[in-house]
Scaffold this motif. Sequence first.
Motif, mmCIF file in Angstrom:
data_model
loop_
_atom_site.group_PDB
_atom_site.id
_atom_site.type_symbol
_atom_site.label_atom_id
_atom_site.label_comp_id
_atom_site.label_asym_id
_atom_site.label_seq_id
_atom_site.Cartn_x
_atom_site.Cartn_y
_atom_site.Cartn_z
ATOM 1 N N MET A 135 45.618 33.934 47.038
ATOM 2 C CA MET A 135 45.880 34.608 45.752
ATOM 3 C C MET A 135 44.591 35.171 45.137
ATOM 4 S SD MET A 135 49.041 34.609 45.846
ATOM 5 C CE MET A 135 49.345 35.498 44.329
ATOM 6 N N SER A 136 43.451 34.580 45.507
ATOM 7 C CA SER A 136 42.164 35.156 45.076
ATOM 8 C C SER A 136 41.985 36.527 45.719
ATOM 9 C CB SER A 136 41.003 34.250 45.493
ATOM 10 O OG SER A 136 41.081 33.015 44.830
ATOM 11 N N LYS A 137 42.343 36.602 46.998
ATOM 12 C CA LYS A 137 42.251 37.895 47.697
ATOM 13 C C LYS A 137 43.219 38.893 47.076
ATOM 14 C CE LYS A 137 40.841 35.829 52.068
ATOM 15 N NZ LYS A 137 41.213 35.516 53.455
ATOM 16 N N GLY A 138 44.419 38.426 46.735
ATOM 17 C CA GLY A 138 45.404 39.295 46.087
ATOM 18 C C GLY A 138 44.871 39.827 44.759
ATOM 19 N N ALA A 139 44.245 38.944 44.000
ATOM 20 C CA ALA A 139 43.693 39.345 42.694
ATOM 21 C C ALA A 139 42.603 40.393 42.880
ATOM 22 C CB ALA A 139 43.146 38.116 41.968
ATOM 23 N N ALA A 140 41.735 40.167 43.864
ATOM 24 C CA ALA A 140 40.666 41.140 44.129
ATOM 25 C C ALA A 140 41.276 42.468 44.559
ATOM 26 C CB ALA A 140 39.723 40.605 45.198
ATOM 27 N N ALA A 141 42.358 42.402 45.348
ATOM 28 C CA ALA A 141 42.996 43.630 45.844
ATOM 29 C C ALA A 141 43.605 44.465 44.719
ATOM 30 C CB ALA A 141 44.070 43.278 46.881
ATOM 31 N N VAL A 142 44.103 43.808 43.667
ATOM 32 C CA VAL A 142 44.684 44.585 42.559
ATOM 33 C C VAL A 142 43.633 44.957 41.514
ATOM 34 C CG1 VAL A 142 47.026 43.662 42.871
ATOM 35 C CG2 VAL A 142 45.487 42.565 41.213
ATOM 36 N N GLY A 143 42.374 44.659 41.799
ATOM 37 C CA GLY A 143 41.293 45.149 40.942
ATOM 38 C C GLY A 143 40.807 44.197 39.867
ATOM 39 N N ALA A 144 41.045 42.895 40.046
ATOM 40 C CA ALA A 144 40.557 41.934 39.047
ATOM 41 C C ALA A 144 39.036 42.029 38.918
ATOM 42 C CB ALA A 144 40.961 40.516 39.433
ATOM 43 N N ASP A 145 38.561 41.859 37.696
ATOM 44 C CA ASP A 145 37.117 41.934 37.426
ATOM 45 C C ASP A 145 36.418 40.604 37.676
ATOM 46 O OD1 ASP A 145 36.820 44.725 36.133
ATOM 47 O OD2 ASP A 145 38.541 43.867 35.097
ATOM 48 N N GLY A 146 37.208 39.589 38.004
ATOM 49 C CA GLY A 146 36.606 38.294 38.279
ATOM 50 C C GLY A 146 37.669 37.272 38.626
ATOM 51 N N LEU A 147 37.194 36.090 39.019
ATOM 52 C CA LEU A 147 38.084 34.985 39.373
ATOM 53 C C LEU A 147 37.582 33.728 38.682
ATOM 54 C CD1 LEU A 147 38.217 35.652 43.221
ATOM 55 C CD2 LEU A 147 40.157 35.909 41.648
ATOM 56 N N LEU A 148 38.505 32.880 38.272
ATOM 57 C CA LEU A 148 38.153 31.584 37.677
ATOM 58 C C LEU A 148 38.773 30.532 38.585
ATOM 59 C CD1 LEU A 148 37.009 30.206 34.957
ATOM 60 C CD2 LEU A 148 39.384 30.141 34.249
ATOM 61 N N ILE A 149 37.925 29.753 39.269
ATOM 62 C CA ILE A 149 38.437 28.896 40.332
ATOM 63 C C ILE A 149 37.961 27.454 40.176
ATOM 64 C CG2 ILE A 149 38.532 28.551 42.835
ATOM 65 C CD1 ILE A 149 37.969 31.510 43.197
ATOM 66 N N GLU A 150 38.914 26.510 40.145
ATOM 67 C CA GLU A 150 38.548 25.094 40.049
ATOM 68 C C GLU A 150 38.080 24.591 41.416
ATOM 69 O OE1 GLU A 150 40.880 23.730 36.061
ATOM 70 O OE2 GLU A 150 41.841 23.202 37.958
ATOM 71 N N THR A 151 36.855 24.075 41.413
ATOM 72 C CA THR A 151 36.173 23.707 42.651
ATOM 73 C C THR A 151 35.488 22.354 42.491
ATOM 74 O OG1 THR A 151 35.604 26.074 42.766
ATOM 75 C CG2 THR A 151 34.533 24.621 44.351
ATOM 76 N N HIS A 152 35.506 21.565 43.565
ATOM 77 C CA HIS A 152 34.886 20.218 43.515
ATOM 78 C C HIS A 152 34.422 19.865 44.920
ATOM 79 C CE1 HIS A 152 34.438 15.933 42.566
ATOM 80 N NE2 HIS A 152 34.771 16.171 41.307
ATOM 81 N N TYR A 153 33.340 19.086 45.016
ATOM 82 C CA TYR A 153 32.892 18.681 46.372
ATOM 83 C C TYR A 153 33.876 17.707 47.011
ATOM 84 C CZ TYR A 153 30.870 15.115 43.311
ATOM 85 O OH TYR A 153 30.693 14.179 42.331
ATOM 86 N N ASP A 154 34.666 17.024 46.147
ATOM 87 C CA ASP A 154 35.698 16.117 46.650
ATOM 88 C C ASP A 154 36.955 16.322 45.802
ATOM 89 O OD1 ASP A 154 37.229 14.078 47.672
ATOM 90 O OD2 ASP A 154 35.877 12.454 47.080
#
Length: 257
Positions: free
Chosen positions: A210-229
């Motif tokens: 869905m990040s790729k989908g967002a980039a494909a429709v022209g999103a100016d950025g992504l907000l992504i929850e990320t953790h090492y674990d």
Amino acid sequence: MRILNEGKRVRVGDYAFGDGACYVIAGPCAIESRDQILKIAVEAKDKGAHLLRGGIFKPRTSPYDFQGLGLEGLKHMLEAKALTGMPIVTELMDASHLDVFVEHVDLIQIGSRNMYNYSLLKALGETRKPILLKRGFSATIKEWLYAAEHIAKGGNDQIILCERGIRSFDTYTRNVLDLTAVPIMQAETGLPVVVDPSHGTGLRHLVPIMSKGAAAVGADGLLIETHYDPEASVSDKDQTITLDALAGICEHIKNVR
Ligand code: PEP
Ligand code: MN
């Protein structure tokens, strides 16, 4: 009459949202400890993320769940910023913290639950800080658009919109990620629009695609929850991705833009 209608760039640190790039804002749902955020910040930067996110005041459905470290968490975020140079993004829930946020936070997040908090939006309009305005989880496009106008009316047009999914009858995913809102809101307001595929889907395995989908429709950025674990996250673990998955998303975005 509406104020917001023409192309705007919103500068946060060295990044000008709306300049055609897709900026990645990554980090945990919540700041859990000093070590946790420092480790995530260093690795997220290394993987290609531009800004650091992390909640210090968490709006939780249950009052018995972890509510965030509060201003103690902000200290840890500032240390992570000093270490990596990444601008920081965190959610403001209460106007009583507005002055502290204006002084220390680079991009002030207004969460889905507060999109309709017009007195808070008005107070933000009096500042000149960049605001990340999330879509209410049951807000129409028009309601979201007018929430942005509430901020702009006070003279602050430094607003980045964030599509984070809306509720529907279907409970397979946590929300329905409305990617049609990206081009619509860009055209209606001229503001940059970022997409949050983490809350938008609630499911870790859907975040990269869905990040790729967002980039494909022209999103100016992504907000992504990320953790090492991710499994050890105190909140939103099911939608939190690994740093390796983040690296894949950043790499893809670099190549398509
Ligand atoms: C968040 O980004 O951590 C968050 C609470 O999001 P939302 O307001 O979209 O639920
Ligand atoms: Mn979250």
